[in-house]
Design a protein around this motif. Structure first.
Motif, short mmCIF file in Angstrom:
data_model
loop_
_atom_site.label_atom_id
_atom_site.label_comp_id
_atom_site.label_asym_id
_atom_site.label_seq_id
_atom_site.Cartn_x
_atom_site.Cartn_y
_atom_site.Cartn_z
N LYS A 1 75.70 49.11 84.89
CA LYS A 1 75.69 47.85 85.61
C LYS A 1 76.68 47.88 86.76
O LYS A 1 76.38 47.48 87.88
N THR A 2 77.87 48.38 86.48
CA THR A 2 78.95 48.34 87.46
C THR A 2 78.62 49.15 88.70
O THR A 2 78.94 48.74 89.83
N PHE A 3 77.98 50.31 88.52
CA PHE A 3 77.76 51.23 89.64
C PHE A 3 76.27 51.48 89.92
O PHE A 3 75.92 52.41 90.64
N ASN A 4 75.40 50.65 89.34
CA ASN A 4 73.95 50.72 89.60
C ASN A 4 73.37 52.08 89.21
O ASN A 4 72.74 52.77 90.01
N LEU A 5 73.55 52.42 87.94
CA LEU A 5 73.15 53.74 87.43
C LEU A 5 72.19 53.65 86.24
O LEU A 5 72.07 54.60 85.47
N ALA A 6 71.50 52.52 86.09
CA ALA A 6 70.72 52.29 84.87
C ALA A 6 69.70 53.40 84.61
O ALA A 6 69.46 53.77 83.46
N GLY A 7 69.11 53.94 85.67
CA GLY A 7 68.09 54.96 85.50
C GLY A 7 68.62 56.29 84.99
O GLY A 7 67.83 57.17 84.61
N LEU A 8 69.94 56.45 84.94
CA LEU A 8 70.53 57.70 84.47
C LEU A 8 70.83 57.71 82.97
O LEU A 8 71.28 58.71 82.43
N GLN A 9 70.60 56.57 82.30
CA GLN A 9 70.54 56.52 80.84
C GLN A 9 71.79 57.05 80.14
O GLN A 9 71.78 58.10 79.49
N PHE A 10 72.88 56.29 80.28
CA PHE A 10 74.12 56.71 79.64
C PHE A 10 75.00 55.49 79.37
O PHE A 10 75.27 54.69 80.27
N SER A 11 75.43 55.34 78.12
CA SER A 11 76.35 54.25 77.78
C SER A 11 77.35 54.73 76.74
O SER A 11 77.16 55.76 76.09
N THR A 12 78.42 53.97 76.58
CA THR A 12 79.51 54.35 75.69
C THR A 12 79.78 53.22 74.71
O THR A 12 79.87 52.05 75.09
N ASN A 13 79.94 53.59 73.44
CA ASN A 13 80.23 52.63 72.38
C ASN A 13 81.56 52.99 71.74
O ASN A 13 81.84 54.17 71.48
N PHE A 14 82.38 51.97 71.48
CA PHE A 14 83.67 52.16 70.84
C PHE A 14 83.61 51.58 69.44
O PHE A 14 83.41 50.37 69.26
#
Length: 392
Positions: free
Chosen positions: A237-250
């Motif tokens: 969301k922050t850098f407009n990268l949704a199509g690159l499919q990557f997130s982080t969970n803590f």
């Protein structure tokens, strides 16, 4: 002079863009102006593009993993931007936050058990609950004088009555734009502790908080919150990268982490997207100047929209946001039923916004507009809506 031009219009047609290229298949006019789904109409930060080009030039796209460099980048970002101290052992990567929500639902609840959400809210929450054969329990937010509040009594009663096992929190809240206070989050955490409810905190909009408000990472609220939550975020969301499919969970609790990790593994997901990893790491390392410029543009777009409505569409009520780049607009003063309103905006004005009822029945006669776009497109959309409403 600003080195980033957020008012330059980039044509997104014929780029496999859901935002632009699915208009006709989804029943919208071919020439509709899309300001709906929550991605931005700007190229990402130049430093990210440079890093991606370098990886492309290397030419090998094999299996990849998040190493110490990524951990250091995200650790530093969360420390500086959100006063959140993380440990590497807490991190679990996923292709996206919605993917992570599905993992949490399967990890922490059984079929037919109840999951609670606060509506109106991001519609994939409800979709993931139903698609995984769980019971969806809703607690409506209450709007008072243009500000949404939590109905804590209703929230607690719904948990008790339905034996709720999981709470999906949207923080900052999409679509109503609330940035929850420490007091509000603490009260939610205490209720969850009373009934032994696990919390999934979707904090993907955490980098978009307006002046005067502060985002608080849910797991910092209390020891219960720390040991009974999954905090999920992404640079997408922050850098407009949704199509690159990557997130982080803590996930601080090792038992919860093992359960979550097991459900993630059952999907067949293993290594993260190489390009998503490179982009996220670079964003957290070098993207701050671009983000600061972007947030200035978004503030200017918000000011423009507020003033434009006041002058040209005074019957449309803006719910003042505290965070996100998504605005919640109330058209109820026009007296249309919800379908008629949506048809006027889509078919007559030829503007594609998100219909409020997608987020819950509480969204009737509301529309969500995405202002992360060049000013000429925002102004065009508003003028189209005004002209359509004036001819009814």
């Amino acid at each position: 002079m600003n080195q980033f031009d957020f008012n330059k219009v980039t044509d997104r047609h014929n780029t496999n863009s859901i935002k632009t290229d699915l208009a006709v298949p989804r029943g919208k006019p071919e020439d509709v102006l899309p300001l709906w789904v929550a991605d931005m109409d700007f190229p990402t930060a130049p430093c990210i593009l440079e890093a991606l080009h370098k990886k492309v030039d290397h030419g090998i796209f094999g299996y990849s993993y998040a190493d110490q460099n990524y951990f250091d980048a995200v650790k530093n970002w969360m420390h500086i931007e959100h006063n959140f101290e993380i440990e590497r052992s807490w991190i679990v990567t996923t292709p996206g936050v919605v993917f992570a929500i599905a993992c949490a639902i399967k990890a922490f609840t059984k079929e037919n058990e109840a999951v609670i959400i606060q509506t109106p809210v991001y519609y994939p929450f409800k979709n993931m609950i139903y698609l995984n054969n769980r019971k969806c329990v809703t607690s409506s937010l209450i709007e008072k004088n243009g500000k949404y509040q939590i109905d804590f009594d209703d929230f607690e009663n719904k948990i008790e009555q339905n034996n709720v096992r999981l709470f999906i929190l949207c923080s900052p809240h999409n679509p109503v734009g609330r940035v929850w206070t420490v007091s509000e989050l603490s009260r939610l955490a205490k209720i969850c502790e009373k009934y032994n409810v696990i919390i999934f905190a979707d904090e993907i909009h955490n980098d978009f908080v307006l002046p005067g408000h502060t985002h608080t990472v849910f797991s910092t609220i209390s020891e219960y919150a720390a040991q009974n939550s999954v905090v999920s975020t992404s640079a997408s969301k922050t850098f407009n990268l949704a199509g690159l499919q990557f997130s982080t969970n803590f996930i601080q609790n090792p038992v919860l982490k093992r359960k979550f990790h097991a459900e993630r593994d059952k999907t067949g997901y293993d290594e993260p997207s190489l390009m998503g990893l490179v982009a996220a790491q670079t964003a957290y390392q070098n993207g701050k100047p671009w983000l600061c410029a972007l947030k200035k543009h978004l503030q200017e777009n918000l000011d423009f929209l507020r003033n434009w409505l006041k002058t040209n569409l005074p019957k449309v009520r803006l719910i003042e946001p505290e965070g996100t780049f998504l605005l919640w607009l109330d058209f109820s003063s026009y007296g249309f039923d919800d379908k008629t309103l949506d048809d006027i905006i889509v078919q007559n004005a030829k503007v594609w916004l998100d219909r409020g009822t997608m987020f819950g029945f509480e969204g009737e006669n509301f529309q969500r507009i995405n202002i992360a776009t060049p000013r000429p497109l925002l102004q065009d959309a508003l003028e189209r809506i005004r002209n359509a409403l004036e001819t009814i």
